[in-house]
Every structure is written in C-alpha cells, then in structure tokens.
Enzyme design. Structure first.
Site, mmCIF file in Angstrom:
data_model
loop_
_atom_site.group_PDB
_atom_site.id
_atom_site.type_symbol
_atom_site.label_atom_id
_atom_site.label_comp_id
_atom_site.label_asym_id
_atom_site.label_seq_id
_atom_site.Cartn_x
_atom_site.Cartn_y
_atom_site.Cartn_z
ATOM 1 C CG HIS A 82 13.385 -46.328 -14.678
ATOM 2 N ND1 HIS A 82 12.858 -46.123 -15.939
ATOM 3 C CD2 HIS A 82 14.704 -46.592 -14.868
ATOM 4 C CE1 HIS A 82 13.813 -46.249 -16.842
ATOM 5 N NE2 HIS A 82 14.936 -46.539 -16.224
ATOM 6 C CB CYS A 83 7.948 -48.794 -15.385
ATOM 7 S SG CYS A 83 6.858 -47.693 -14.469
ATOM 8 C CG MET A 84 7.288 -47.281 -20.275
ATOM 9 S SD MET A 84 5.937 -47.647 -21.403
ATOM 10 C CE MET A 84 5.963 -46.189 -22.451
#
Length: 553
Positions: free
Chosen positions: A27-29
C-alpha cells in the site's frame, strides 16, 4: 460511513479472485496495491460498489484500490492477516477459497513473474508500474526521515537545542545514506530474485571502500549512481541468479549461486554500472536545473497541469527515482514543489463546487470531509469523490495546478529556486521540508504564492466554467449501485459500521456520504470510477441538478 477495516478487507478478498489470485500486497498513502495472477477474475463493478472504496485503477496484472489516507494502512493489515490465515488453511470471510502458498508466505510474496504478465500490456506503462512498485514501499521511511530532517534544519537555523539537532540529523540521514540497499532489495523482489542478494549487490554502491577503485582513470565515490545504480545492479544480479539456478546442480546451488551472483553483479557494478548511473544522475540534475532556469514558467505550467492525470492513473509514483536522485545529488528536488501545485488546483476546484452547489448536501459533505487531506497534499479523496464524478472540475483543477506551477517556474527563471528535502508530503505539509537558495522566508513565500495561485485559479475556473454543463435531472436520488456479487459484502460492511444505515454521515476517508433514506431532499454521489451513474439533486434547485459525464481520462 466509517467502515470496519476487517470487514472491508474480507469483502475485497473474494472480489479480487480470492487468495489464490493475489500474488503481492502493498500500500501507499491512499491505495491498496495488489498483484494479481489473473486480472479477469476481478469483479471491478462490485469493488467500486463497496462502501469506503473511492475508486479502482487497473493496469496489467495489478489493481490499485483507492481507500484514502489512514484507512488504507488498516485495511492492508487486515487483508494481509486474511491472506496468512487462508494460507494456513483458515477460511477467510466465511467463503471457502483455494489455499494459496504464495500469498501467505512473506518471502514469496513478490511481483508476478514476468512470464505470467499479460502479453498485450503496454511495455512502457508496465515498466513505469514496476518501477513504482519498487519505490512505493519506501515512501513511509522517506516521509518520516524527511520530516525529521526538516525539524533538524529548523533547529540548526534558529540555534535551538544544539545537543538534539545533530542526533535528529543522524536519524534522518541514515536511511538516505543506505537507501540504495533497500532499492536493491525491492528490485530483486519485484523481478523474481532473492531480495537479500539484491540488497547485497546494491550495497556495493554505498560502501566507503569503493573510493579505492579506479574506473576510466577516475576514482569512484561512495554513492555514485545513487538509486539508479542500485536498481541496475540488483536487476543484473537477479538475471545472473536466475541463470545460475537453471544450470548449477542442486547440491551446489546453495554455495555457487549466491557467490556467482554477488561476484558477477558486484564487479559489473563497480566497473560499469556505477559510472554509467552516475552520468545519468548528473544529467537528470543538469536537465532539471536547465529546464526551470530557461523555461521555468512553461515547464511549471506543463508539470503542474499534467500531474493530476498521473495521480489518477497511479503513475505518479514512477517519479520517485527522479526525486530521490535529485535529493541525493543536490540536497533537494526542485520538481516536487511544482508538482504539488496540482493539489492546490484540486482544493480550489473543490471549494468552488462547495460554493456553487450550495443545496447539494451530499457533495458538500464529501468536500468537507476530504478537504483537510487535500490541504495536506493527499488529493485522491477529492479527485475520486468530487472532481472526476463531475467531469469538468477535474479539468479546471488541472488548470489551477498549471497556474501554480507556472508561478513557481517564473521565480525559478529569476534565479529563486524552491526545492523539497524529502518526498511524500505536499500542500501545507511541505513547508517544513522546503529548501531554497534565497533563505527560508523567501522560499516559503514563493511556495505559498504558488499555493494561493493554484487555489485562486482552480476556484475561479471551476466557478465560471467547471459547472456550466450541469443539467436539470428529475430522476430520484439513488445510492451507490450495488451489484449482486457485492451485495453480501456491502451488507457485512454496513452491519459493522459505527453509524447505522438509517443515519449515515460523511466518511472523511472515502469522501462519500449518504443521507437518511427518509429524507427526500438527500442526494447521493456516484462512485468516481463509474462515469455512467446519474447523479441527481432536488428538482427544485436547477443550479445543482446534474448528470455525471464521463471523466476525462
């Protein structure tokens, strides 16, 4: 409506084909990023219908499910727990699924092997996606260390806490000094090699002893080539390792394959890759400085105007190597403040929608909940919850970003450069990380001027031109479409929510709201990813009724 992360994860898993179809989880932000063995097994319409899902970005064998800041980390944790439990023979979410040997094994959870990727995928886009997958896991450390570096810089500049400032600088700088090792680790993992061997080969780039090695009559410098050299070294090491695996006898594999991989790739790194990558890195720095110094206004206009489409497609993460290279080489990246103007244009556009559609309680609630994240540079909630469903506000938001980028570019042409010491935050959150050649006050003033320009142009363009296409709609207000496949998952999420379905409120993560069904004046926002859904408001207000056009993709 706030949703339970465990319920959301349990609802997503069967809709992406079950654990046997998931090959990687990250996942990213704002996005849950899944590598998939067979994208055809995904029920995209059902995914978009899930409460809390802002949108879905599909590309080749990967799926990005936009969940918003904060929520994405919690859902990812629950999703990984489900994957591990299923691999151990536990049934996830009450649905019997095929046991997955890859998904439950952290060491094996890498990218889909290249042979399994769709052959009709666009090569250029696939390369950018894989580069992004290498650097996205590094974002939390880049943000954390960047914030600490900014705090340490403020302390040093103001002569405060002289005993603490050096310690903060050391903590903030350690990761950047060894980032090549992490890049090598992730590169090998992404391309199907042994991650630790990729890190070992990339470590050559930052080892102080390389200063004793002479190449083309010039001694190497530790860190020469930076992340680009590390990426190339680990990629070469991965191919050497795969070559050895197919030729070395099993009895000798554990000894010869690692040794040959490190030897061949290490020597190639010292006597070729570091020098070549160093030249490329120097060219990137020179090009960035020349671009802003000579065509700053035009370059800022183009970069600021096109960044939102990159965010929408999930390709903005492919710029991380360029930002990182500039930070390693010059101490800051001059591109990030310009690209951050796209978020300012988005905020301005959202404010115009809020003012113009004053009777549309649903869209106004969405804006109120997503605006704080937008001000801090997280634009997906506003993009998928507001501008894309409405169509033209997405374009006028891009115009605001272009104007803000041109503002900063104009000052770059005058010799006032604005950069960022780290990547990750933008918007107001970027102020502590700013760096420039005219002092902190002047640098902050230029950046603030760009933000205000982006806000103003985004607001004005949206208010005057972004909403004129809205037409009177008489169709009754409808909730988010729920497919038959998604109905059980939606029911589980709804049942676990902290707010009852009869009195739903705004979700600051998803950016979507629904009003009580007994209120005939309530309005509903359509999912950002479904451009065909009709959005309606009360017929009594001709300025707010609208039909959602196809988003400009």
């Amino acid at each position: 409506m706030r949703t339970d992360p465990a319920s959301t994860a349990a609802a997503i898993l069967p809709l992406v084909g079950g654990p046997a179809n998931v090959t990687s989880v990250a996942h990213c932000m704002t996005r849950l990023r899944l590598g998939l063995a067979d994208p055809a097994r995904v029920d995209a319409a059902a995914l978009r219908a899930l409460p809390g899902v802002l949108g879905v970005v599909a590309d080749d064998t990967s799926y990005q499910i936009v969940l918003g800041p904060g929520a994405v980390a919690r859902v990812t944790t629950e999703f990984e727990e489900l994957m591990r439990g299923t691999a151990a023979g536990i049934t996830a979410a009450g649905d019997p699924t095929v046991r997955s040997t890859t998904a439950g094994n952290p060491a094996a959870r890498g990218a889909v092997p290249s042979g399994e990727r769709r052959r009709d995928a666009a090569p250029g886009k696939a390369v950018l996606r894989r580069v992004a997958d290498i650097f996205v896991p590094l974002i939390p450390a880049l943000i954390g260390c960047g914030v600490l570096a900014g705090v340490a810089g403020l302390l040093v500049n103001n002569g405060l806490l002289p005993g603490l400032a050096p310690a903060l600088s050391a903590v903030a700088s350690a990761f950047m000094a060894l980032i090549a090792v992490f890049v090598g680790h992730n590169t090998a993992k992404e391309f199907g090699g042994t991650p630790i061997l990729g890190g070992a080969v990339a470590a050559v780039v930052v080892y102080p002893g390389v200063a004793k090695v002479t190449v083309f009559g010039t001694a190497l410098a530790p860190g020469q080539g930076g992340v680009l050299g590390a990426l190339a070294a680990a990629l070469l090491g991965t191919y050497v390792e795969k070559w050895c695996r197919g030729r070395v006898p099993d009895a000798l594999d554990v000894l010869l394959t690692p040794a040959v991989t490190v030897l061949v790739a290490g020597l190639a790194t010292l006597y070729g890759l570091m020098y070549a990558a160093g030249q490329v890195a120097a060219a990137i720095g020179t090009a960035a400085n020349w671009l802003l110094s000579t065509t700053g206004a035009f370059a800022g206009l183009v970069l600021g105007g096109l960044f939102l489409p990159l965010v929408m497609l999930g390709l903005h993460q492919a710029l991380i190597p360029i930002h990182t290279t500039l930070i390693e080489q010059q101490g800051s990246t001059v591109l990030l403040p310009i690209l951050a103007m796209a978020g300012a244009g988005q905020v301005g556009a959202a404010l115009a929608v809020y003012v113009r559609l004053r009777h549309d309680t649903s869209i106004r609630t969405t804006i109120r909940s997503a605006l704080p994240a937008g001000l801090l540079g997280v634009g997906e909630p506003l993009v998928y919850g507001v501008s894309l469903p409405l169509g033209r506000p997405f374009l006028t938001a891009c115009a605001g970003g272009a104007a803000g980028g041109a503002f900063i570019g104009c000052f770059a042409m005058l010799g006032d450069h604005v950069g960022a010491k780290a990547i990750g935050p933008s918007g107001w959150a970027l102020f502590p990380l700013l760096a420039g050649n005219r002092g902190p006050a002047a640098t902050a003033a230029i950046y603030a001027g760009g933000l205000l320009t982006g806000y103003a142009v985004g607001f004005t363009a949206t208010y005057l031109f972004g909403l004129t296409h809205l037409v009177r709609a008489t169709a009754p207000a409808a909730t988010r479409p729920t497919t038959a496949a998604a109905a059980p998952a939606v029911a589980r999420i709804t049942a676990s929510a902290t707010t009852s379905a009869s009195a739903r409120t705004a979700d600051p993560v998803s950016g979507g709201t629904t009003a009580p069904t007994s209120d005939p004046a309530s309005v509903q926002t359509a999912p950002a990813s479904d451009p065909t859904t009709v959005q309606t408001t009360p017929a009594s207000d001709p300025t707010t009724a609208r039909t959602a056009p196809r988003p400009p993709i």
